[in-house]
Design a protein around this motif. Structure first.
Motif, PDB file in Angstrom:
ATOM      1  N   GLN A  40       2.068  -4.797   0.779  1.00  0.00           N
ATOM      2  CA  GLN A  40       2.009  -4.180  -0.550  1.00  0.00           C
ATOM      3  C   GLN A  40       1.531  -2.744  -0.437  1.00  0.00           C
ATOM      4  OE1 GLN A  40      -1.215  -5.714  -3.179  1.00  0.00           O
ATOM      5  NE2 GLN A  40      -1.887  -6.858  -1.392  1.00  0.00           N
ATOM      6  N   GLU A  41       1.830  -1.968  -1.488  1.00  0.00           N
ATOM      7  CA  GLU A  41       1.416  -0.564  -1.482  1.00  0.00           C
ATOM      8  C   GLU A  41      -0.067  -0.466  -1.782  1.00  0.00           C
ATOM      9  OE1 GLU A  41       3.962   2.173  -3.357  1.00  0.00           O
ATOM     10  OE2 GLU A  41       5.604   1.400  -2.122  1.00  0.00           O
ATOM     11  N   MET A  42      -0.718   0.457  -1.112  1.00  0.00           N
ATOM     12  CA  MET A  42      -2.144   0.661  -1.364  1.00  0.00           C
ATOM     13  C   MET A  42      -2.576   2.003  -0.795  1.00  0.00           C
ATOM     14  SD  MET A  42      -5.268  -1.955  -0.596  1.00  0.00           S
ATOM     15  CE  MET A  42      -4.526  -3.214  -1.600  1.00  0.00           C
ATOM     16  N   GLY A  43      -3.485   2.660  -1.485  1.00  0.00           N
ATOM     17  CA  GLY A  43      -3.978   3.950  -1.008  1.00  0.00           C
ATOM     18  C   GLY A  43      -5.010   3.758   0.094  1.00  0.00           C
TER      19      GLY A  43
ATOM     20  N   TRP B 289      -2.863  -0.920   8.066  1.00  0.00           N
ATOM     21  CA  TRP B 289      -2.408  -0.038   6.990  1.00  0.00           C
ATOM     22  C   TRP B 289      -1.739   1.188   7.601  1.00  0.00           C
ATOM     23  CZ3 TRP B 289      -3.239   5.075   5.960  1.00  0.00           C
ATOM     24  CH2 TRP B 289      -2.875   5.545   4.681  1.00  0.00           C
TER      25      TRP B 289
ATOM     26  N   ASP C 258       1.127   4.517   6.241  1.00  0.00           N
ATOM     27  CA  ASP C 258       2.075   5.083   5.273  1.00  0.00           C
ATOM     28  C   ASP C 258       1.964   4.486   3.874  1.00  0.00           C
ATOM     29  OD1 ASP C 258       3.322   6.960   6.763  1.00  0.00           O
ATOM     30  OD2 ASP C 258       4.949   5.626   7.464  1.00  0.00           O
ATOM     31  N   GLY C 259       0.750   4.291   3.413  1.00  0.00           N
ATOM     32  CA  GLY C 259       0.583   3.817   2.033  1.00  0.00           C
ATOM     33  C   GLY C 259       0.859   2.345   1.821  1.00  0.00           C
ATOM     34  N   LYS C 260       0.976   1.573   2.890  1.00  0.00           N
ATOM     35  CA  LYS C 260       1.204   0.135   2.720  1.00  0.00           C
ATOM     36  C   LYS C 260       0.226  -0.652   3.579  1.00  0.00           C
ATOM     37  CE  LYS C 260       6.110   0.053   1.655  1.00  0.00           C
ATOM     38  NZ  LYS C 260       7.354   0.311   2.365  1.00  0.00           N
TER      39      LYS C 260
ATOM     40  N   TYR D  58      -0.507  -4.325   5.417  1.00  0.00           N
ATOM     41  CA  TYR D  58       0.190  -5.489   5.971  1.00  0.00           C
ATOM     42  C   TYR D  58      -0.832  -6.528   6.401  1.00  0.00           C
ATOM     43  CZ  TYR D  58       3.953  -2.034   6.515  1.00  0.00           C
ATOM     44  OH  TYR D  58       4.891  -1.049   6.302  1.00  0.00           O
TER      45      TYR D  58
ATOM     46  N   GLY E 264       1.038  -9.523  -2.782  1.00  0.00           N
ATOM     47  CA  GLY E 264       1.884  -8.917  -1.743  1.00  0.00           C
ATOM     48  C   GLY E 264       3.184  -9.678  -1.579  1.00  0.00           C
TER      49      GLY E 264
END
Ligand SMILES: Cc1cc2nc3c(=O)[nH]c(=O)nc-3n(C[C@H](O)[C@H](O)[C@H](O)COP(=O)(O)OP(=O)(O)OC[C@H]3O[C@@H](n4cnc5c(N)ncnc54)[C@H](O)[C@@H]3O)c2cc1C
Ligand SMILES: Cc1cc2nc3c(=O)[nH]c(=O)nc-3n(C[C@H](O)[C@H](O)[C@H](O)COP(=O)(O)OP(=O)(O)OC[C@H]3O[C@@H](n4cnc5c(N)ncnc54)[C@H](O)[C@@H]3O)c2cc1C
Lengths: 355, 490
Positions: free
Chosen positions: A181-184, A207, A209-211, A213, A232
Motif C-alpha cells: 500500500q502507499e505510505m509516506g 518501504w 518509493d512511497g509504498k 510491502y 493493503g
C-alpha cells in the motif's frame, strides 16, 4: 565437489614462511564490499573447496565446504522442502556460503528468521598459523568454548579461512503472500513497527518509493486470515519482488555512481534527514541510503538512530568504509586478529585500515 | 593464568571500602558462606572477599584494582549456574551484580528492553506483558536466574528451537573489561561493523568481561498456544516422532521428551495425568495465530498416531496446557523427591541418535549401579540425564561423576557436544579435552588473552590448561573415545 583443505593449508604455511599476504576469495562476487583489497597480496582461492559434507533433513542441519555456491546448497535443500532461512543475497552465480558468512549478508526476512550469523552452528577454520581448527558443532546447542563460529560473521575473512560451515536450515513456509500500500516515509516507521509487534506471521517489511510491502508466511490459514484483517492489496508477484530485494536487483540498487550506504539502526528510530533516497528494510532496522557524503558526516546521524553506518558500494574505498570503532574495541579487535593471524597474512586492511 | 595476588585481604577490603558502601564489602566467613557455590553445590570454595557494587563506575574501579594486583574476579548473578561457573576463587573477589536489578527502559514500539544485569529473567516478561510482549529464552530457572548470567551462559529454555537462545535475542551488551574500560558491544541495529564480539561475549562464562547492561529483543505474545502430549511404548518410536514432526514442516514452540523414569517421577509430583506405562513421552507445543495453531495441531496429532503413539492428548484449555507442562517443568524437583541427591547433566546429540544414546545410558546405569532419569529438550537435541545418588554414601558422588563423564563422551562420540546450555565452568573442564584438540584449546586461550591479558577474569574455568588435557586424554578409555570423536567429525 572437492576437498582442497590440504592445499589451502600448504598455501597458508607457504605465505607465512615467505611473508606474503593473502586475499581470500570465494566466488569473487562481493569484491565491492569492504575496503579496496591489497593489490600486492596473493590470492587464496576457496572457490574450489566445494561440496556438501553432511545433510540430515530431520536434524535441520547442513554441513558444507565453504566454497560451495549458494545455488548448489539451495537446490539440495529444496529437494527436501527446506531452505536457508536467512535468504542470502545472490550477487552472482558464484556467490559462496563462506563469503556470505564472512560478510554476514542476510535477506529481507532477517528480523524474524535470523541472519546467517544466527544460523551458524559450527565452522572449520584455517588460522594464520596454518592450523585447521574446528569450533562449535553440528547440533543446535553447543556452549563449549567461545563462539568462534559467529565471530567470523562480518570479519570479512580477516581472522582466517573458513573451510567448512555447519548451519541450521528450516522448512520452507507452506504459504506466503505480500500486502502492498502507499505510505509516506514519515509514517512508515511507526506502521512497520506496530505491525511487527502484533502476533501475526509477518516475515518481511520494507518501504521504497512511497509504498510499504509486508510479507506474511507460514501455515496457509494463518497467512490468509491475517491478510484479511490487515490493510493493503495482495501483490501479484510478491515472491519475485522479495527475490529482487534479496539479490540487490531492485532498481534502487542499480548503478554505482551514487554511493550506497547501509544504516543498521534501531528499528523505530527516526530516519536521519539527509539529501538523497532511502530504501527501508527489516521493518526499519536496515536502511539503505543513496547519496553523496563522507563517512564521518554520516556517523553522527547513524549513532543518533542507535546504530552504525557503512559504505556498501561505490564511493571512496581507499579510506575507511565501516563505522569507526572506539579505542577500547579497536584494541580488543587488534588483539583478536593477532590471536588468529599473528603474522597478519589474511585480507590486510580489508575491514579497517588498522586491521 | 594469574600470578599470586600482590595484596592482602585486609588491604583489598580497605581499598574497596573507600568507594563502596562498607556493608557491601563482605569479608567474614559467615556472610560469605552463601557465595561458596552456585547451583552445582558439589563444587565449593570460599572466596577472599565478596563485593556488591552499585554503579558501573564502582565496577570499573574494582576491576582496575584487581587487574593491577593480579586478583582473580568471579562475576556472579543469581548463582543458579549448573557447572560451577560462579564458584569463587579462593584468592579472589566475588563480584556480585545483585544490586543491578533495575529494568531501565522498555520500548514497546521497537520491542526492546534495557536491563541491568541482575534483573531476573522472568521479571522481563512480567514487565513486558502489559505491552503484549515477552522475552523469548525461558530457562527452567527463570524465576531466579539473571539476564547477566543468561548472557554469560548463552542460556536457552524449552522454546529455543523456534525462538533461539540468548545469543539470538540480544542486541547489545555494555561491559566492563578486565582493565576497567566500559565498552558497548552491539547496537540497536541487528548487526554492527567489525568482528561479532557480541556473539563472542555470549556464553563466555564471565571470562571475557563483566556485563553491566543488556539490551534484549522482545517478542509479541502468541495469540494461542496448545500442547499435544503423546506417549510411546518404545524410545525409538518417540525419537522418530520428533523427526516426524519436523519433517512435516512444523517448528513447534516447544518439543520436550521424557523417559519412563522421568514420566513416573513427574506424574507422582504433579499429577499431570501422564501415561505412566509409556517408555517415552513427548510434549509438543504449537503457538501462533488461531488458524495456524488449529492447522498444525491437527497435523501433529496425525503424525504421532501414524508413528505409533499409544496415547495422544491435546490441551483444550489454558489450565490443561499448564497442567501438562507442570510435570515437565517440575521434573527436577520431582526427581529430587525420589532420591537424596541428583546430578543434572547437559549434553547435546544429533536427534537421530536418541534411541541409541538412551539405550547405552541404561547399560551404563547398570554398570555403575546408579539410576538415571532423562528429560530432554528433544527439539534441539539437548539431553538432561539426571543421575540419582546419595552423597552420604562414600564414593557414590565419585561414581556419579564417572558415569556423567561417560555420558558426555558418548555425546561427543555420536557427533554432539559436552554442553548445550549449562556451560563448562569447573564441572566439565576435563571433557573439553575430549571435544577439542590442543590447538583449538590454545586458540581459546589466545582469545581470552585478547580481552584479559592478565588473566584475572574467572581463571581456571571454561578452558583447561593444556598440560592437564594430555593427562586426561592419556587415560586409556579416553584415548579410545577421542579417536571416535575424530571419526564422528569425519
Ligand atoms: C586477481 C584478483 C584481483 C582482485 N582485485 C580486487 C580489487 O582490486 N578490489 C576488490 O575489492 N576485490 C578484488 N578482488 C576480489 C576480492 O578479493 C574477492 O573477490 C572478494 O574478497 C570477494 O570474493 P567472493 O565472491 O568470495 O566474495 P565472497 O565469496 O563474496 O567473499 C567476500 C568476503 O569474504 C571473504 N571470504 C570469502 N570466502 C571466505 C572464506 N571461505 N573464509 C574466509 N573469508 C572468506 C573474502 O575475503 C571477502 O572479504 C580480486 C580478486 C582477484 C582474483
Ligand atoms: C533448577 C534449574 C534449572 C535450570 N534450567 C536451565 C535451563 O532450562 N536452561 C539453561 O540454559 N540453564 C538452566 N539452568 C542453569 C542456570 O540457571 C543458567 O545458567 C543461568 O543463566 C545462570 O544465571 P545466574 O544469574 O544464576 O548466573 P550465575 O550462576 O551467578 O553465574 C553463571 C556464570 O555467569 C557468570 N556471570 C554471571 N553474571 C555475570 C555478569 N553480569 N557478567 C559476566 N559474567 C557473569 C558467572 O561468572 C558464571 O560463570 C538451570 C539451573 C537450575 C538450578
Amino acid at each position: 565437489m572437492a576437498d582442497i583443505s590440504q592445499q589451502l593449508k600448504e598455501q597458508v604455511l607457504q605465505a607465512r614462511d615467505s611473508g606474503q599476504k593473502l586475499n581470500i576469495v570465494g566466488g569473487g562476487t562481493k569484491a565491492f564490499m569492504g575496503r579496496e583489497a591489497d593489490t600486492d597480496a596473493g590470492t587464496l582461492n576457496v572457490g574450489e573447496h566445494t561440496g556438501i559434507v553432511d545433510y540430515h533433513p530431520v536434524e535441520l542441519v547442513l554441513t558444507v565446504r565453504a566454497g560451495t555456491p549458494l545455488s548448489e546448497i539451495e537446490a539440495t535443500l529444496a529437494e527436501e522442502g527446506q531452505c536457508l532461512h536467512f535468504e542470502p543475497p545472490h550477487l552472482g552465480a558464484a556467490s559462496t556460503i563462506g563469503g556470505t558468512l564472512a560478510c554476514n549478508l542476510s535477506g529481507p526476512g532477517r528480523p524474524w528468521a535470523g541472519s546467517v550469523r544466527d544460523q551458524v552452528l559450527g565452522i572449520r577454520l584455517l588460522n594464520g598459523k596454518g592450523e585447521h581448527l574446528r569450533f562449535g558443532g553440528q547440533v543446535m546447542k553447543n556452549v563449549a568454548g567461545y563462539d568462534v563460529s559467529r565471530l567470523q560473521a562480518g570479519a570479512l575473512g580477516t581472522l582466517g579461512v573458513i573451510t567448512e560451515i555447519s548451519m541450521k536450515v528450516m522448512p520452507k513456509p507452506a504459504a506466503s503472500l505480500t500486502l502492498v500500500q502507499e505510505m509516506g516515509m514519515d509514517e512508515v516507521i511507526h506502521y512497520m513497527n506496530s505491525r511487527a509487534a502484533e502476533p501475526k506471521p509477518i516475515t518481511a517489511a520494507c518501504w521504497v518509493d512511497g509504498k510499504v510491502y509486508l510479507r506474511l508466511s507460514g501455515a496457509k490459514s494463518g497467512v490468509e486470515a491475517t491478510a484479511e484483517k490487515w490493510s493493503g492489496e495482495v501483490m501479484e508477484e510478491g515472491d519475485k519482488f522479495w527475490q529482487e530485494v534479496q539479490d540487490f536487483h531492485h532498481e534502487f540498487f542499480a548503478g554505482n555512481d551514487v554511493p550506497l550506504w547501509r544504516f543498521a539502526v534501531g528499528s523505530a528510530a527516526a530516519t536521519p534527514e539527509l539529501e538523497g533516497n532511502w530504501f527501508i528494510d527489516w521493518a526499519g532496522s536496515q536502511r539503505w541510503f543513496r547519496g553523496a557524503g563522507e563517512l564521518k558526516d554520516l556517523e553522527p546521524p547513524a549513532r543518533a538512530a542507535g546504530g552504525q553506518v557503512s559504505l556498501f558500494r561505490g564511493g571512496d574505498r581507499n579510506g575507511e568504509v565501516m563505522h569507526h570503532q572506539p579505542e577500547a574495541l579497536k584494541g580488543i579487535q587488534r588483539r583478536i586478529k593477532t590471536a588468529f593471524d599473528p603474522d597478519n597474512i589474511f585480507n590486510p586492511g580489508r575491514l579497517y585500515s588498522w586491521l | 593464568m594469574t600470578t599470586k595476588p600482590k595484596v592482602s585481604k585486609a588491604e583489598l577490603a580497605e581499598q574497596f571500602r573507600a568507594f563502596i558502601d562498607p556493608d557491601y564489602v563482605i569479608t567474614d566467613d559467615e556472610t560469605m558462606k552463601p557465595y561458596e557455590c552456585d547451583g552445582m553445590s558439589m563444587y565449593c570454595e570460599m572466596p577472599l572477599l565478596v563485593v556488591l557494587p552499585e554503579t558501573v563506575e564502582q565496577v570499573q574501579r574494582v576491576m582496575r584494582i584487581c587487574n593491577e594486583n593480579a586478583v582473580p574476579v568471579v562475576a556472579r548473578g543469581a548463582g543458579t549456574g549448573l557447572s560451577a561457573g560462579a564458584m569463587p576463587n579462593k584468592e579472589g573477589v566475588v563480584l556480585s551484580l545483585a544490586k543491578f536489578n533495575r529494568i531501565v527502559e522498555i520500548d514497546p514500539l521497537a520491542r526492546t528492553a534495557r536491563l541491568q544485569p541482575g534483573v531476573r529473567n522472568l521479571a522481563i516478561s512480567e514487565e513486558a506483558a502489559q505491552y503484549g510482549l515477552y522475552y523469548g529464552p525461558d530457562p527452567s530457572s527463570q524465576i531466579a536466574c539473571t539476564i547477566g548470567g543468561n548472557v554469560a551462559e548463552n542460556s536457552g529454555g524449552v522454546h529455543c528451537l523456534k525462538y533461539g537462545l540468548t545469543v539470538h535475542n540480544i542486541l547489545s551488551v555494555e561491559m566492563v573489561t578486565a582493565e576497567g574500560d566500559v565498552v558497548i558491544v552491539g547496537s540497536d541495529g541487528l548487526d554492527s561493523c567489525g568482528m561479532d564480539l557480541l556473539a563472542l561475549m555470549t556464553g563466555s562464562e564471565g571470562l571475557l568481561g563483566v556485563v553491566t547492561e543488556v539490551k534484549v529483543k522482545l517478542l509479541p505474545k502468541p495469540e494461542v498456544a496448545q500442547v499435544v502430549m503423546a506417549g510411546f511404548d518404545d524410545v525409538q518410536k518417540g525419537g522418530d516422532a520428533v523427526g516426524g514432526i519436523i519433517s512435516h514442516g512444523i517448528i513447534p514452540g516447544g518439543l520436550e521428551m521424557m523417559d519412563g523414569h522421568a514420566i513416573i517421577a513427574a506424574d507422582d509430583f504433579a499429577q499431570a495425568g501422564y501415561p505412566r506405562d509409556a517408555k517415552a513421552l513427548l510434549l509438543c507445543e504449537v503457538d501462533g495465530t488461531e488458524e495456524e495453531v488449529h492447522e498444525h495441531i491437527a497435523q501433529a496429532e496425525e503424525v504421532f498416531r501414524k508413528l505409533g503413539a499409544t496415547s495422544v492428548r491435546t490441551s483444550q484449555s489454558e489450565e490443561e496446557r499448564a497442567l501438562l507442562w507442570k510435570g515437565r517443568k517440575s521434573a527436577f524437583p520431582a526427581v529430587g523427591r525420589i532420591s537424596p541427591d541428583y546430578y543434572c547433566m547437559d549434553g547435546t546429540i544429533p536427534r537421530r541418535h536418541i534411541a541409541y544414546v538412551l539405550t547405552e545410558m541404561e547399560k551404563m546405569s547398570e554398570e555403575f549401579g546408579l539410576r538415571v532419569a532423562n528429560v530432554f529438550h528433544a527439539g534441539d537435541g539437548n539431553l538432561h540425564p539426571l543421575i540419582l545418588f546419595d552423597a552420604n554414601v562414600p564414593g557414590e558422588f565419585e561414581r556419579t561423576e564417572a558415569f556423567g563423564s561417560r555420558i558426555l563422551e558418548m555425546c561427543v562420540e555420536v557427533g554432539g557436544c559436552i554442553t548445550g546450555e549449562h556451560g563448562v565452568g569447573v564441572e566439565k573442564i576435563r571433557q573439553m579435552a575430549v571435544q577439542f584438540n590442543d590447538e583449538e584449546l590454545q586458540q581459546f586461550h589466545d582469545v581470552k588473552a585478547a580481552f584479559d591479558p592478565a588473566g584475572i577474569l574467572n581463571p581456571g574455568k571454561g578452558v583447561p590448561a593444556l598440560r592437564f588435557c594430555q593427562e586426561y586424554r592419556s587415560l586409556e578409555h579416553k584415548q579410545h573415545t577421542h579417536e571416535h570423536t575424530e571419526a564422528a567429525h569425519g
